[in-house]
Write a protein that holds these residues in place. Structure first.
Motif, PDB file in Angstrom:
ATOM      1  N   VAL A  35      25.614 163.749  11.099  1.00  0.00           N
ATOM      2  CA  VAL A  35      25.727 162.340  11.498  1.00  0.00           C
ATOM      3  C   VAL A  35      27.087 161.947  12.069  1.00  0.00           C
ATOM      4  O   VAL A  35      27.228 160.818  12.559  1.00  0.00           O
ATOM      5  N   HIS A  36      28.099 162.810  11.996  1.00  0.00           N
ATOM      6  CA  HIS A  36      29.380 162.492  12.626  1.00  0.00           C
ATOM      7  C   HIS A  36      30.143 163.761  12.998  1.00  0.00           C
ATOM      8  O   HIS A  36      30.489 164.554  12.126  1.00  0.00           O
ATOM      9  N   THR A  37      30.347 163.941  14.310  1.00  0.00           N
ATOM     10  CA  THR A  37      31.131 165.067  14.818  1.00  0.00           C
ATOM     11  C   THR A  37      31.969 164.577  15.991  1.00  0.00           C
ATOM     12  O   THR A  37      31.810 163.446  16.446  1.00  0.00           O
ATOM     13  N   LEU A  71      31.045 152.752   9.352  1.00  0.00           N
ATOM     14  CA  LEU A  71      32.459 152.475   9.101  1.00  0.00           C
ATOM     15  C   LEU A  71      33.076 153.614   8.292  1.00  0.00           C
ATOM     16  O   LEU A  71      32.504 154.041   7.290  1.00  0.00           O
ATOM     17  N   MET A  72      34.203 154.109   8.780  1.00  0.00           N
ATOM     18  CA  MET A  72      34.931 155.209   8.125  1.00  0.00           C
ATOM     19  C   MET A  72      36.285 154.634   7.730  1.00  0.00           C
ATOM     20  O   MET A  72      37.123 154.348   8.594  1.00  0.00           O
ATOM     21  N   ILE A  73      36.500 154.453   6.439  1.00  0.00           N
ATOM     22  CA  ILE A  73      37.595 153.603   5.971  1.00  0.00           C
ATOM     23  C   ILE A  73      38.604 154.379   5.122  1.00  0.00           C
ATOM     24  O   ILE A  73      38.207 155.201   4.287  1.00  0.00           O
ATOM     25  N   THR A  92      43.727 176.279  16.582  1.00  0.00           N
ATOM     26  CA  THR A  92      44.657 175.160  16.811  1.00  0.00           C
ATOM     27  C   THR A  92      44.049 173.836  16.348  1.00  0.00           C
ATOM     28  O   THR A  92      44.500 172.767  16.717  1.00  0.00           O
ATOM     29  N   TYR A  93      43.018 173.922  15.496  1.00  0.00           N
ATOM     30  CA  TYR A  93      42.392 172.761  14.855  1.00  0.00           C
ATOM     31  C   TYR A  93      43.468 172.070  14.023  1.00  0.00           C
ATOM     32  O   TYR A  93      44.246 172.753  13.332  1.00  0.00           O
ATOM     33  N   HIS A  94      43.531 170.735  14.015  1.00  0.00           N
ATOM     34  CA  HIS A  94      44.690 170.078  13.384  1.00  0.00           C
ATOM     35  C   HIS A  94      44.817 170.342  11.891  1.00  0.00           C
ATOM     36  O   HIS A  94      45.914 170.292  11.342  1.00  0.00           O
ATOM     37  N   SER A 150      29.858 167.057   9.220  1.00  0.00           N
ATOM     38  CA  SER A 150      30.831 168.138   9.448  1.00  0.00           C
ATOM     39  C   SER A 150      32.149 167.627  10.035  1.00  0.00           C
ATOM     40  O   SER A 150      33.213 168.219   9.776  1.00  0.00           O
ATOM     41  N   ASP A 151      32.149 166.571  10.839  1.00  0.00           N
ATOM     42  CA  ASP A 151      33.338 166.148  11.562  1.00  0.00           C
ATOM     43  C   ASP A 151      33.852 167.257  12.468  1.00  0.00           C
ATOM     44  O   ASP A 151      35.013 167.281  12.867  1.00  0.00           O
ATOM     45  N   ALA A 152      32.958 168.181  12.850  1.00  0.00           N
ATOM     46  CA  ALA A 152      33.372 169.321  13.669  1.00  0.00           C
ATOM     47  C   ALA A 152      33.971 168.849  14.989  1.00  0.00           C
ATOM     48  O   ALA A 152      33.459 167.941  15.623  1.00  0.00           O
ATOM     49  N   ARG A 153      35.083 169.498  15.370  1.00  0.00           N
ATOM     50  CA  ARG A 153      35.728 169.231  16.661  1.00  0.00           C
ATOM     51  C   ARG A 153      35.518 170.428  17.589  1.00  0.00           C
ATOM     52  O   ARG A 153      35.619 170.299  18.797  1.00  0.00           O
ATOM     53  N   VAL A 154      35.287 171.611  16.979  1.00  0.00           N
ATOM     54  CA  VAL A 154      35.089 172.852  17.720  1.00  0.00           C
ATOM     55  C   VAL A 154      33.710 173.389  17.340  1.00  0.00           C
ATOM     56  O   VAL A 154      33.358 173.404  16.158  1.00  0.00           O
ATOM     57  N   LEU A 208      28.792 154.748  19.597  1.00  0.00           N
ATOM     58  CA  LEU A 208      29.732 153.869  20.297  1.00  0.00           C
ATOM     59  C   LEU A 208      30.920 153.646  19.375  1.00  0.00           C
ATOM     60  O   LEU A 208      30.860 152.856  18.437  1.00  0.00           O
ATOM     61  N   ARG A 209      31.984 154.390  19.623  1.00  0.00           N
ATOM     62  CA  ARG A 209      33.144 154.383  18.728  1.00  0.00           C
ATOM     63  C   ARG A 209      34.155 153.352  19.222  1.00  0.00           C
ATOM     64  O   ARG A 209      34.709 153.487  20.316  1.00  0.00           O
ATOM     65  N   LEU A 210      34.436 152.358  18.384  1.00  0.00           N
ATOM     66  CA  LEU A 210      35.218 151.197  18.844  1.00  0.00           C
ATOM     67  C   LEU A 210      36.605 151.095  18.215  1.00  0.00           C
ATOM     68  O   LEU A 210      37.145 149.980  18.051  1.00  0.00           O
ATOM     69  N   ALA A 269      33.350 152.755  13.817  1.00  0.00           N
ATOM     70  CA  ALA A 269      34.803 152.589  13.876  1.00  0.00           C
ATOM     71  C   ALA A 269      35.418 153.198  12.627  1.00  0.00           C
ATOM     72  O   ALA A 269      34.793 153.217  11.563  1.00  0.00           O
ATOM     73  N   SER A 270      36.627 153.753  12.768  1.00  0.00           N
ATOM     74  CA  SER A 270      37.403 154.109  11.582  1.00  0.00           C
ATOM     75  C   SER A 270      38.366 152.953  11.349  1.00  0.00           C
ATOM     76  O   SER A 270      38.826 152.302  12.302  1.00  0.00           O
ATOM     77  N   LEU A 271      38.631 152.664  10.080  1.00  0.00           N
ATOM     78  CA  LEU A 271      39.465 151.519   9.726  1.00  0.00           C
ATOM     79  C   LEU A 271      40.533 151.950   8.731  1.00  0.00           C
ATOM     80  O   LEU A 271      40.306 152.868   7.940  1.00  0.00           O
TER      81      LEU A 271
HETATM   82  O1  FIX Z   1      38.319 159.124  12.629  1.00  0.00           O
HETATM   83  C1  FIX Z   1      37.727 160.203  12.659  1.00  0.00           C
HETATM   84  O2  FIX Z   1      36.621 160.360  13.214  1.00  0.00           O
HETATM   85  C2  FIX Z   1      38.365 161.387  11.988  1.00  0.00           C
HETATM   86  O3  FIX Z   1      37.367 162.257  11.579  1.00  0.00           O
HETATM   87  C3  FIX Z   1      39.321 162.078  12.929  1.00  0.00           C
HETATM   88  O4  FIX Z   1      40.233 161.174  13.414  1.00  0.00           O
HETATM   89  C4  FIX Z   1      40.098 163.230  12.283  1.00  0.00           C
HETATM   90  O5  FIX Z   1      41.119 163.630  13.157  1.00  0.00           O
HETATM   91  C5  FIX Z   1      39.251 164.430  11.976  1.00  0.00           C
HETATM   92  O6  FIX Z   1      38.972 165.226  12.821  1.00  0.00           O
HETATM   93  C6  FIX Z   1      38.787 164.613  10.632  1.00  0.00           C
HETATM   94  O7  FIX Z   1      38.110 165.587  10.301  1.00  0.00           O
END
Ligand code: FIX
Ligand code: ZN
Length: 404
Positions: A34-36, A248-250, A56-58, A345-349, A178-180, A213-215
């Motif tokens: 539900v969120h990547t 909302l991600m807080i 090089t993932y943060h 997962s919040d996967a970026r890669v 839609l990320r605001l 949105a993240s808050l």
């Molecule tokens: O706000 C977000 O969606 C966060 O997940 C990211 O900003 C954060 O950098 C991340 O990748 C966490 O896993």
């Protein structure tokens, strides 16, 4: 002879067979992520995959700076390959890769039968560079058991908007959102109608499954500030009108250490009553909510018991570690039954999907098996059918209900 249907609805009265069945079902169940921050190939440089992106993932650059005494600007001035070489040497050669993020890399290399003790990255680079991206996406989704992912789409990002306007995304597995954040956290004074127009056009173009949105940790509602105005005057009326949930991600504190760039964000304990007020005031809007602070998890479960338009989801970011995933999943099962979304997962890669789901499925299976075992001890056995129903609900059903 016991038919498979009878077997499926047979009561599992032995703890070993019960645990084995739970593990089987949890590891085989397709999951909706539900969120990547993943993108399909059409989004070109936004679509990250391969060993250099993985290293090089943060999460890993933050860990590298703890062991490699290198000035930030010298590291960032290096090429991505040189950065990856340094991360590999620092965390996987000079030290044992014990952290969750480092073990994730090992899990990925192992799945592709690559040397997890290599001193350099030639073999891994050759392998990932030889992949055809769209076949590789199919393979990774299959290995991870992911049926679909929700992207993080910023309607104010010009590069991304250009791609959407030139045809956008043809792969139905990649759902848009839609990320605001730029509106909520970098608010320029714009009139409600002009923001509304922008949102309506973006919803038309992206067809998102939710608004998000993240808050920050100090988010309050009501708050008598620009965020309250934005929520009440624009975002929530838009969500209602389009039948969209609000995600909302807080609890994030952006830029605690700017020298670390993307790795420089921290967390803070937030006020869960802000979500209770939102759920109370907007009973006809569905909220998907995750908090970054471990201290907010129990409060979120209790808030969800009070408001059935509140769906807790995921073990976000610094919580996405086996010991904490286990803890959070167990208290959610105890307080919410199966009415929550255990993980994202919040996967970026791309290949991160493999380890983030492999590691989370293990903790979720253990927690669920313990819950059923307690139920058995209390006097009620479950069937394989019920286990499958419960897992499908948590891995896909709850989200489908929420986003329609
Ligand atoms: O706000 C977000 O969606 C966060 O997940 C990211 O900003 C954060 O950098 C991340 O990748 C966490 O896993
Ligand atoms: Zn994210």
């Amino acid at each position: 002879m016991v038919t498979s249907t009878e077997k499926f609805s047979e009561l599992l009265t032995g703890t070993a067979e019960l645990r084995a069945e739970v593990e089987l079902v949890v590891n085989a169940a397709p999951v909706m992520d539900v969120h990547t921050h993943l993108f399909p190939p059409e989004f070109k440089e936004l679509s990250l995959f391969g060993i250099d992106e993985l290293l090089t993932y943060h999460y890993l650059t933050a860990e590298t700076f703890r062991s490699a005494r290198i000035p930030y600007d010298r590291f960032w001035a290096m090429s991505k390959m040189d950065q990856a070489d340094m991360v590999w040497k620092t965390l996987f050669v000079d030290n044992t890769p014990t952290s969750e993020a480092a073990q994730g890399i090992i899990s990925v290399l192992d799945v592709f039968r690559l040397d997890t003790r290599a001193r350099e990255l030639n073999e891994a680079r050759a392998f990932f560079n030889s992949q055809n991206l769209s076949d590789h996406i199919d393979q990774v989704f299959d290995i991870a058991g992911v049926s679909g992912v929700v992207m993080t789409n910023d309607p104010l990002d010009e590069a991304e908007s250009r791609i959407w306007k030139s045809g956008g995304n043809g792969d139905r597995r990649f759902k848009s959102s839609l990320r605001l954040d730029r509106l909520f956290n970098g608010f320029e004074s714009r009139s409600a109608p002009s923001i509304r127009r922008m949102l309506d056009q973006s919803i038309q173009l992206l067809n998102p499954v939710y608004i998000a949105a993240s808050l920050p940790a100090d988010f309050q509602y009501p708050s008598n500030d620009s965020r309250e105005w934005l929520l009440d005057e624009v975002v929530l009326p838009t969500a209602k009108e389009h039948g969209l949930a609000l995600t909302l991600m807080i609890g994030v504190r952006r830029g605690v250490n700017p020298g670390l760039r993307e790795a420089g964000d921290g967390l803070g304990r937030a006020d869960v009553s802000a979500i209770e007020s939102l759920c109370e005031r907007y009973r006809d809007v569905k909220f998907l909510v995750t908090f970054l602070s471990r201290e907010n998890q129990h409060e979120l479960c209790v808030a969800a018991r009070k408001f059935n338009n509140l769906m807790p989801f995921g073990c976000w970011w610094f919580l996405n570690n086996p010991s904490i995933v286990s803890e959070i999943t167990r208290e959610r099962l105890e307080l919410l039954g199966t009415s929550f979304i255990p993980q994202h997962s919040d996967a970026r890669v791309l290949e991160q999907l493999i380890y983030k789901w492999k590691h989370s499925r293990k903790e979720i299976a253990d927690a669920l098996a313990d819950s059923y075992e307690r139920l058995l001890t209390s006097g009620r056995a479950v069937t394989a059918e019920e286990i499958t129903r419960d897992v499908n609900r948590m891995f896909a059903g709850n989200f489908a209900d929420w986003v329609g």
